[in-house]
Design a protein around this motif. Structure first.
Motif, PDB file in Angstrom:
ATOM      1  N   LYS A 111      13.592   8.674 -80.632  1.00 41.31           N
ATOM      2  CA  LYS A 111      14.343   9.870 -81.030  1.00 41.31           C
ATOM      3  C   LYS A 111      13.380  11.038 -81.016  1.00 41.31           C
ATOM      4  N   VAL A 119      16.709   5.324 -81.833  1.00 40.41           N
ATOM      5  CA  VAL A 119      18.160   5.231 -81.670  1.00 40.41           C
ATOM      6  C   VAL A 119      18.469   3.876 -81.036  1.00 40.41           C
ATOM      7  N   LYS A 157      20.918   4.858 -85.733  1.00 44.02           N
ATOM      8  CA  LYS A 157      19.564   5.403 -85.770  1.00 44.02           C
ATOM      9  C   LYS A 157      18.832   4.926 -87.009  1.00 44.02           C
TER      10      LYS A 157
END
Length: 291
Positions: A30, A169, A186
């Motif tokens: 992420k 994620v 996430k």
């Protein structure tokens, strides 16, 4: 096509992501930029997380930059029905990215009528030299502990020696939650604010949990076929009988085999909810024509 807001990614183990870890999961880094969208509608169109952009109402210069990129026009000429979602990397909370990483667009999803899998869309993007975020790894049926360990592997675009990124994620392209939505999950490092290549996807060899060992040994093709045939003979078959099949197989597994697997695994600690989830996934693999 009109502006379409990108979905909100929920934290792992919420109602919107329950069971997402059952199956093949791609773990993506992420990154901490600004959510941005590109699509084609009589020209390049761009959006932020919440609005359709114009040159007079841009998002940190994203649309102005995108309109100058010939590769996007070429991409949309070939794939006019696809929509690109990504991060426009500008200084935000995390400031430890490489100096050359800023003011670039990193694709994290490609959408048509659903989110296309990474293995497919990377070929579309590679054809036109469009940047995208590569996954850290691919894992089958990961435990939460294994997923948390992947947080430390998110060094994508981070300067050497400057810690790790914001989080990860989790994407299971076959997953649909109980509301029928194709959601992602996430995990975000709680302390990422203070911690300051594209390759083939790596498969992480997962040490089998007790639940996985039980499913692997006892939920066989023959076991599933036998119980399916029993239901079909006694009640007939249609899709409304699927919950009955799940329930009968789980009941039979526990009733007939629990003594065996407890003895074989030497009194293991078993998560029966996860065992049931893994069993359902295995039934779907063995009898895909029923679903």
């Amino acid at each position: 096509m009109e502006f379409k807001k990108y979905q909100h990614i929920e934290r792992l183990e919420t109602d919107d992501t329950e069971g997402i870890e059952i199956g093949i999961c791609y773990i993506f880094p992420k990154i901490d930029g600004t959510n941005s969208t590109l699509w084609w509608n009589n020209g390049i169109q761009a959006g932020s997380r919440s609005r359709h952009l114009t040159l007079n109402d841009d998002n940190h210069g994203f649309l102005a930059w995108a309109e100058k990129q010939a590769r996007f026009r070429k991409f949309f000429k070939k794939y006019p029905n696809l929509r690109l979602y990504g991060e426009w990397l500008i200084p935000h909370t995390l400031r430890t990215y490489e100096d050359t990483a800023w003011q670039k667009y990193y694709i994290f999803d490609v959408f048509e009528n659903f989110y296309i899998s990474y293995e497919i869309y990377r070929e579309y993007l590679d054809e036109f030299g469009i940047e995208y975020i590569p996954p850290i790894c691919r894992i089958k049926n990961p435990t939460k502990e294994k997923l948390i360990k992947q947080l430390e592997k998110n060094v994508y675009l981070i300067k050497d020696g400057h810690g790790v990124g914001e989080g990860i994620v989790i994407k299971n392209y076959e997953y649909r939650n109980k509301f029928g939505r194709q959601n992602w999950a996430k995990i975000v490092k709680n302390d990422f604010k203070s911690e300051h290549s594209k390759f083939q996807v790596t498969d992480v060899a997962e040490k089998l949990t007790p639940e996985q060992k039980i499913i692997s040994k006892y939920v066989t093709d023959m076991f599933v076929e036998k119980e399916f045939a029993k239901i079909k003979a006694e009640h007939g078959w249609n899709s409304k009988k699927i919950p009955m099949l799940f329930g009968l197989l789980y009941h039979t597994l526990i009733k007939e085999e629990s003594w065996n697997f407890i003895k074989e695994l030497k009194n293991p600690t078993i998560d029966f909810q996860r065992l049931n989830q893994l069993m359902i996934a295995e039934i779907k693999r063995i009898k895909p024509e029923l679903f």
